[in-house]
Design a protein around this motif. Structure first.
Motif, mmCIF file in Angstrom:
data_model
loop_
_atom_site.group_PDB
_atom_site.id
_atom_site.type_symbol
_atom_site.label_atom_id
_atom_site.label_comp_id
_atom_site.label_asym_id
_atom_site.label_seq_id
_atom_site.Cartn_x
_atom_site.Cartn_y
_atom_site.Cartn_z
ATOM 1 N N ASN A 144 0.820 -1.213 0.000
ATOM 2 C CA ASN A 144 0.000 0.000 0.000
ATOM 3 C C ASN A 144 0.851 1.260 0.000
ATOM 4 N N ILE A 145 1.934 1.241 0.743
ATOM 5 C CA ILE A 145 2.803 2.428 0.769
ATOM 6 C C ILE A 145 3.346 2.686 -0.642
ATOM 7 N N HIS A 146 3.790 1.612 -1.297
ATOM 8 C CA HIS A 146 4.279 1.788 -2.677
ATOM 9 C C HIS A 146 3.175 2.341 -3.568
ATOM 10 N N LEU A 147 2.021 1.696 -3.523
ATOM 11 C CA LEU A 147 0.942 2.083 -4.442
ATOM 12 C C LEU A 147 0.444 3.498 -4.173
ATOM 13 N N LEU A 148 0.132 3.767 -2.909
ATOM 14 C CA LEU A 148 -0.488 5.062 -2.593
ATOM 15 C C LEU A 148 0.467 6.220 -2.856
ATOM 16 N N THR A 149 1.731 6.042 -2.544
ATOM 17 C CA THR A 149 2.670 7.142 -2.794
ATOM 18 C C THR A 149 2.898 7.306 -4.304
ATOM 19 N N LYS A 150 2.905 6.200 -5.046
ATOM 20 C CA LYS A 150 3.055 6.322 -6.511
ATOM 21 C C LYS A 150 1.870 7.069 -7.122
ATOM 22 N N LEU A 151 0.689 6.872 -6.533
ATOM 23 C CA LEU A 151 -0.504 7.529 -7.085
ATOM 24 C C LEU A 151 -0.763 8.893 -6.429
ATOM 25 N N GLY A 152 0.173 9.349 -5.625
ATOM 26 C CA GLY A 152 0.094 10.743 -5.147
ATOM 27 C C GLY A 152 -0.650 10.974 -3.846
ATOM 28 N N ALA A 153 -0.938 9.905 -3.089
ATOM 29 C CA ALA A 153 -1.564 10.108 -1.773
ATOM 30 C C ALA A 153 -0.481 10.456 -0.758
ATOM 31 N N ASN A 154 -0.893 11.102 0.335
ATOM 32 C CA ASN A 154 0.038 11.336 1.443
ATOM 33 C C ASN A 154 -0.232 10.271 2.489
ATOM 34 N N VAL A 155 0.775 9.456 2.771
ATOM 35 C CA VAL A 155 0.585 8.335 3.687
ATOM 36 C C VAL A 155 1.250 8.654 5.018
ATOM 37 N N ARG A 156 0.504 8.396 6.104
ATOM 38 C CA ARG A 156 1.095 8.560 7.446
ATOM 39 C C ARG A 156 1.013 7.211 8.127
ATOM 40 N N VAL A 157 2.095 6.764 8.707
ATOM 41 C CA VAL A 157 2.076 5.477 9.399
ATOM 42 C C VAL A 157 2.273 5.697 10.896
ATOM 43 N N ALA A 158 1.616 4.842 11.693
ATOM 44 C CA ALA A 158 1.773 4.926 13.148
ATOM 45 C C ALA A 158 1.474 3.580 13.775
ATOM 46 N N GLY A 159 2.037 3.374 14.947
ATOM 47 C CA GLY A 159 1.826 2.128 15.683
ATOM 48 C C GLY A 159 2.838 2.076 16.802
ATOM 49 N N PRO A 160 2.964 0.934 17.468
ATOM 50 C CA PRO A 160 3.977 0.835 18.520
ATOM 51 C C PRO A 160 5.366 1.121 17.929
ATOM 52 N N GLY A 161 6.183 1.842 18.648
ATOM 53 C CA GLY A 161 7.513 2.199 18.149
ATOM 54 C C GLY A 161 8.296 0.992 17.656
ATOM 55 N N THR A 162 8.069 -0.153 18.285
ATOM 56 C CA THR A 162 8.805 -1.364 17.910
ATOM 57 C C THR A 162 8.295 -1.957 16.594
ATOM 58 N N LEU A 163 7.136 -1.519 16.150
ATOM 59 C CA LEU A 163 6.539 -2.105 14.939
ATOM 60 C C LEU A 163 6.432 -1.109 13.780
ATOM 61 N N VAL A 164 7.076 0.050 13.963
ATOM 62 C CA VAL A 164 7.057 1.034 12.875
ATOM 63 C C VAL A 164 8.501 1.353 12.490
ATOM 64 N N PRO A 165 8.955 0.803 11.371
ATOM 65 C CA PRO A 165 10.339 1.067 10.968
ATOM 66 C C PRO A 165 10.525 2.532 10.593
ATOM 67 N N ARG A 166 11.707 3.043 10.807
ATOM 68 C CA ARG A 166 11.965 4.435 10.439
ATOM 69 C C ARG A 166 13.000 4.537 9.336
ATOM 70 N N ASP A 167 13.549 3.401 8.929
ATOM 71 C CA ASP A 167 14.640 3.517 7.964
ATOM 72 C C ASP A 167 14.418 2.686 6.704
ATOM 73 N N PHE A 168 13.178 2.293 6.423
ATOM 74 C CA PHE A 168 12.927 1.612 5.154
ATOM 75 C C PHE A 168 13.171 2.610 4.032
#
Ligand code: ASP
Length: 331
Positions: free
Chosen positions: A176-200
């Motif tokens: 979804n991140i690939h698709l939505l950003t390619k189609l011009g959406a603004n994506v925000r991700v959130a969740g437990p700090g241990t489950l949200v990567p910051r360096d992908f």
């Protein structure tokens, strides 16, 4: 018109251009009407063979691919790992070569390890469709999510989409991140700090949400991915709220203390959803854990499009099978 896939395989959204993604979605729109007919069958793929090769559990995706193949008159065969020779020690590549020797047109594969579909694509003459590979990608899920969003919001470009939960282990989030950003959406991700990567590599913007909201320059507005420290920041003013299941089968350590705590801090309740736009829609790829990542009151509300996602999944898979076996976007 050109085929929307550069190759006939569909291994991930990452490999597709925005134009190719739109081509698949438009083709799926054309197939949607067949699913509303009394007799839901057309001869489009008559004489073609589709093998569903599933090494991981699946209810929606496997059924959806099978229905899609059958509604297009293809012969669909299902292989589950317990009945295959892999249990007898055969390698994955040997299994693929043996299946390939029977001349199928398409092999739909789901596996717990990332990269398996890519491996099969190297040795197989059949078109390989990725139906979920470990925590890597689940392209048809992202396509059906996009179809659901397009249907209800009439566009994807410029939408604010919050993706909440186990981003780290979720192939749904990645696709979804690939698709939505390619189609011009603004994506925000959130969740437990241990489950949200910051360096992908696909985490394009890493500023906190608050800072982003104050941005004025057009170039910065274009930024398409933001990591939020708080679920509330991600949901605030969102057009789409996508909730993920905790991928416990892919977790090998304790990423959060208890499910109860997860539900208190990250679960989607009506109260949290009220932070989103009034007409915000809620998506979940299923299977959902009611009372954990999503409250029943939200899952069963009119804002929840979870069953629409499942419905559009059949049309998306019809389009994917059709395009992978040589069809063109002008169907
Ligand atoms: N059904 C989706 C998948 O296979 C989502 C999930 O299992 O949480 O990835």
């Amino acid at each position: 018109m050109e085929k929307p896939f550069r190759r006939s395989d569909l291994l991930g959204i990452r490999d597709l251009s925005a134009e190719e993604i739109r081509g698949i979605l438009d083709t799926a729109e054309n197939f949607r009407e067949i699913n509303a007919r009394e007799i839901k069958k057309v001869p489009t793929l008559r004489g073609k063979t589709v093998i569903n090769l599933f090494f991981e559990n699946s209810t929606r995706t496997r059924t959806s691919f099978e229905l899609a193949a059958k509604r297009l008159s293809a012969d669909a065969i299902n292989i589950s790992v317990s009945s295959s020779s892999l249990a007898k020690g055969e390698t994955l590549v040997d299994t693929a070569l043996n299946l390939d020797a029977m001349d199928p047109d398409c092999i739909v594969v789901r596996h717990g390890s990332a990269g398996v579909p890519h491996q099969l694509a190297k040795v197989s003459r059949a078109a390989i469709i990725n139906a979920g590979d470990g925590a890597n990608e689940h392209p048809t899920q992202a396509l059906l999510d996009a179809m659901t969003i397009r249907e209800h919001k009439k566009k994807i470009e410029g939408l604010e989409v919050a993706i909440i939960g186990d981003i780290l282990h979720s192939r749904v989030a990645r696709s979804n991140i690939h698709l939505l950003t390619k189609l011009g959406a603004n994506v925000r991700v959130a969740g437990p700090g241990t489950l949200v990567p910051r360096d992908f590599e696909y985490l394009i913007a890493r500023e906190p949400c608050k800072k982003k909201k104050n941005k004025s320059s057009k170039t910065e507005e274009r930024t398409s991915l933001t990591v939020c420290d708080h679920v509330e920041d991600a949901i605030e003013n969102a057009d789409v709220v996508m909730i993920l299941r905790i991928q416990r089968e892919r977790q090998n350590s304790a990423y959060f203390p208890t499910l109860r705590e997860y539900s208190i801090h990250y679960g989607l309740t009506n109260e949290r959803l009220d932070l989103a736009k009034k007409d915000a829609i809620v998506l979940h790829p299923g299977p959902m854990n009611r009372g954990i990542e999503i409250a029943s009151e939200v899952a069963d509300s009119s804002r929840s499009l979870i069953l629409d996602q499942v419905k559009y999944g059949v049309a998306v898979r019809m389009a994917v099978l059709y395009l992978a076996t040589g069809g063109s976007t002008q169907a």
